[in-house]
Motif scaffolding. Sequence first.
Motif, PDB file in Angstrom:
ATOM      1  N   VAL A   1       0.829  -1.201   0.000  1.00  0.00           N
ATOM      2  CA  VAL A   1       0.000   0.000   0.000  1.00  0.00           C
ATOM      3  C   VAL A   1       0.864   1.251   0.000  1.00  0.00           C
ATOM      4  N   GLU A   2       1.941   1.258   0.791  1.00  0.00           N
ATOM      5  CA  GLU A   2       2.844   2.410   0.805  1.00  0.00           C
ATOM      6  C   GLU A   2       3.476   2.647  -0.558  1.00  0.00           C
ATOM      7  N   GLU A   3       3.862   1.578  -1.230  1.00  0.00           N
ATOM      8  CA  GLU A   3       4.462   1.735  -2.562  1.00  0.00           C
ATOM      9  C   GLU A   3       3.459   2.315  -3.552  1.00  0.00           C
ATOM     10  N   LYS A   4       2.211   1.837  -3.493  1.00  0.00           N
ATOM     11  CA  LYS A   4       1.197   2.383  -4.397  1.00  0.00           C
ATOM     12  C   LYS A   4       0.935   3.859  -4.115  1.00  0.00           C
ATOM     13  N   ASN A   5       0.907   4.236  -2.834  1.00  0.00           N
ATOM     14  CA  ASN A   5       0.699   5.648  -2.494  1.00  0.00           C
ATOM     15  C   ASN A   5       1.839   6.517  -3.001  1.00  0.00           C
TER      16      ASN A   5
ATOM     17  N   GLU B   1       3.706   5.912  -5.631  1.00  0.00           N
ATOM     18  CA  GLU B   1       3.552   6.044  -7.084  1.00  0.00           C
ATOM     19  C   GLU B   1       2.473   7.070  -7.437  1.00  0.00           C
ATOM     20  N   LYS B   2       1.360   7.070  -6.698  1.00  0.00           N
ATOM     21  CA  LYS B   2       0.307   8.051  -6.959  1.00  0.00           C
ATOM     22  C   LYS B   2       0.802   9.468  -6.711  1.00  0.00           C
ATOM     23  N   GLN B   3       1.565   9.678  -5.639  1.00  0.00           N
ATOM     24  CA  GLN B   3       2.105  11.000  -5.360  1.00  0.00           C
ATOM     25  C   GLN B   3       3.035  11.470  -6.468  1.00  0.00           C
ATOM     26  N   ILE B   4       3.842  10.555  -6.975  1.00  0.00           N
ATOM     27  CA  ILE B   4       4.762  10.924  -8.059  1.00  0.00           C
ATOM     28  C   ILE B   4       3.986  11.290  -9.318  1.00  0.00           C
TER      29      ILE B   4
ATOM     30  N   VAL C   1      13.476  10.177 -11.286  1.00  0.00           N
ATOM     31  CA  VAL C   1      14.383   9.497 -10.347  1.00  0.00           C
ATOM     32  C   VAL C   1      13.593   8.816  -9.234  1.00  0.00           C
ATOM     33  N   LYS C   2      12.544   9.513  -8.724  1.00  0.00           N
ATOM     34  CA  LYS C   2      11.735   8.916  -7.658  1.00  0.00           C
ATOM     35  C   LYS C   2      11.009   7.670  -8.142  1.00  0.00           C
ATOM     36  N   ARG C   3      10.496   7.724  -9.393  1.00  0.00           N
ATOM     37  CA  ARG C   3       9.804   6.557  -9.936  1.00  0.00           C
ATOM     38  C   ARG C   3      10.758   5.378 -10.070  1.00  0.00           C
ATOM     39  N   LYS C   4      11.982   5.661 -10.504  1.00  0.00           N
ATOM     40  CA  LYS C   4      12.961   4.575 -10.619  1.00  0.00           C
ATOM     41  C   LYS C   4      13.262   3.971  -9.262  1.00  0.00           C
ATOM     42  N   ARG C   5      13.377   4.838  -8.227  1.00  0.00           N
ATOM     43  CA  ARG C   5      13.663   4.327  -6.882  1.00  0.00           C
ATOM     44  C   ARG C   5      12.529   3.452  -6.372  1.00  0.00           C
ATOM     45  N   VAL C   6      11.283   3.894  -6.603  1.00  0.00           N
ATOM     46  CA  VAL C   6      10.134   3.101  -6.145  1.00  0.00           C
ATOM     47  C   VAL C   6      10.105   1.747  -6.840  1.00  0.00           C
ATOM     48  N   ARG C   7      10.376   1.748  -8.164  1.00  0.00           N
ATOM     49  CA  ARG C   7      10.406   0.473  -8.888  1.00  0.00           C
ATOM     50  C   ARG C   7      11.507  -0.436  -8.356  1.00  0.00           C
ATOM     51  N   ALA C   8      12.667   0.169  -8.061  1.00  0.00           N
ATOM     52  CA  ALA C   8      13.780  -0.635  -7.537  1.00  0.00           C
ATOM     53  C   ALA C   8      13.420  -1.230  -6.187  1.00  0.00           C
ATOM     54  N   THR C   9      12.759  -0.416  -5.313  1.00  0.00           N
ATOM     55  CA  THR C   9      12.379  -0.953  -4.000  1.00  0.00           C
ATOM     56  C   THR C   9      11.343  -2.053  -4.127  1.00  0.00           C
ATOM     57  N   SER C  10      10.366  -1.888  -5.045  1.00  0.00           N
ATOM     58  CA  SER C  10       9.364  -2.951  -5.238  1.00  0.00           C
ATOM     59  C   SER C  10      10.012  -4.225  -5.754  1.00  0.00           C
ATOM     60  N   ALA C  11      10.996  -4.059  -6.679  1.00  0.00           N
ATOM     61  CA  ALA C  11      11.700  -5.250  -7.175  1.00  0.00           C
ATOM     62  C   ALA C  11      12.469  -5.930  -6.053  1.00  0.00           C
ATOM     63  N   CYS C  12      13.075  -5.126  -5.156  1.00  0.00           N
ATOM     64  CA  CYS C  12      13.801  -5.713  -4.029  1.00  0.00           C
ATOM     65  C   CYS C  12      12.853  -6.477  -3.104  1.00  0.00           C
ATOM     66  N   VAL C  13      11.658  -5.900  -2.877  1.00  0.00           N
ATOM     67  CA  VAL C  13      10.683  -6.584  -2.014  1.00  0.00           C
ATOM     68  C   VAL C  13      10.263  -7.920  -2.621  1.00  0.00           C
ATOM     69  N   LEU C  14      10.032  -7.929  -3.947  1.00  0.00           N
ATOM     70  CA  LEU C  14       9.653  -9.192  -4.596  1.00  0.00           C
ATOM     71  C   LEU C  14      10.778 -10.206  -4.522  1.00  0.00           C
ATOM     72  N   GLU C  15      12.028  -9.747  -4.704  1.00  0.00           N
ATOM     73  CA  GLU C  15      13.164 -10.670  -4.600  1.00  0.00           C
ATOM     74  C   GLU C  15      13.270 -11.235  -3.188  1.00  0.00           C
TER      75      GLU C  15
END
Length: 383
Positions: free
Chosen positions: A155-159, A161-164, A231-245
Amino acid sequence: MSNQMKAKGLQKLKYYCESCKKQCRDANGFKCHTMSEGHLRQMEIFGQNPEKFVQGYSLEFETGFFEVLKRCHGPRTRVAAMVVYNEYITNRHHVHMNSSCWNTLTEFVMYLGKSGKCKVEDTEKGWFITYNASADSQELLQKKSRGKRFKNKLVEEKNKEKQIEKQIKRASSSSSSSSAIAKDMGIEKNNNTRIAFAVAASSSSGVVKRHREENHSKFSVFEEEEDAAKVKRKRVRATSACVLEELMMEEEAMKDRGNNRKPHWLCEGLIVKVTNRALSEKGHYNKKGIIRKVLGKYYGEIMMLDDHQPLLRLHQDDLETVIPCIGGVVRIVNGSYRGFNARLLAVDTGNFCAKVQLLDTCCAYQGRVLPEMAYDDICKLNC
């Protein structure tokens, strides 16, 4: 007929090999088993990390004991520990206590009392235990809390992304408003990307320079905001990928702990080797065959490769896995990736393990390389 009747019931514990899951009838049979190739190979694997094997056997013994206690007696029944143990050992393929970290039933009962899994009472008639259902409820609460944490992270990740996205929309709207302001000020943009100034003749050159600097500063601010949003969008994607890994790693770790490891490994289409010396008179000992059908998880109908005699019905303890040549196709018969097909890449004879690569196209692990697979966890597949 008498031999079959003997094989059905429980036999002497001192003639049972836990690592090979082999029950022998007498001292001579147990001695022959300890000198066999399969037993020696299993002992070498056991000697590399004995603590891991003992912990695994202890966990299997504890789970089996608790299953009998829950199913037969329930949470509020006070019952003798010896009664539960006798019910547990009625299963012929149970995990024996001498292979666990507890030498006696008293030690195991004291462990249950210290860990809070059971209420323990020492009486004149022996040890009595009562199953503590609150221990399971605590485990369920811990699992639920882990699931809630994971949902909160998503939920935090989706929020974020919406803010960005909102920031990007604001930046684009502000850029459009700045272009309208530039038109009002008399600044026109040509197709050749040159800026023409429509200024009256009486105006000085200093005013034109000032307008140019202000317009350039506005556009640079918008560009910086867009770059920051990217840059923020890339960071969020990287964190989501890390969570999935991390989740994938946790799932594999749970599998490696033994969730997918079972006592039976036979399946149709495998090429296996016969290790029962009693079949040497018929010429089947140390010969290879194909499993045509699996009967009751532990028995299989084997068709020998050398001759066309009738099918043999053998227990899995009388068989062992076969390792093909490099590049051959194998089936993972036990462990984390049980049931998947793989290709043999290399063999480590010193550590009795192999390096394989998963082949199944329908799974998410296609192409994954498993560097250390035990010989007993893979078997040659009849392609």
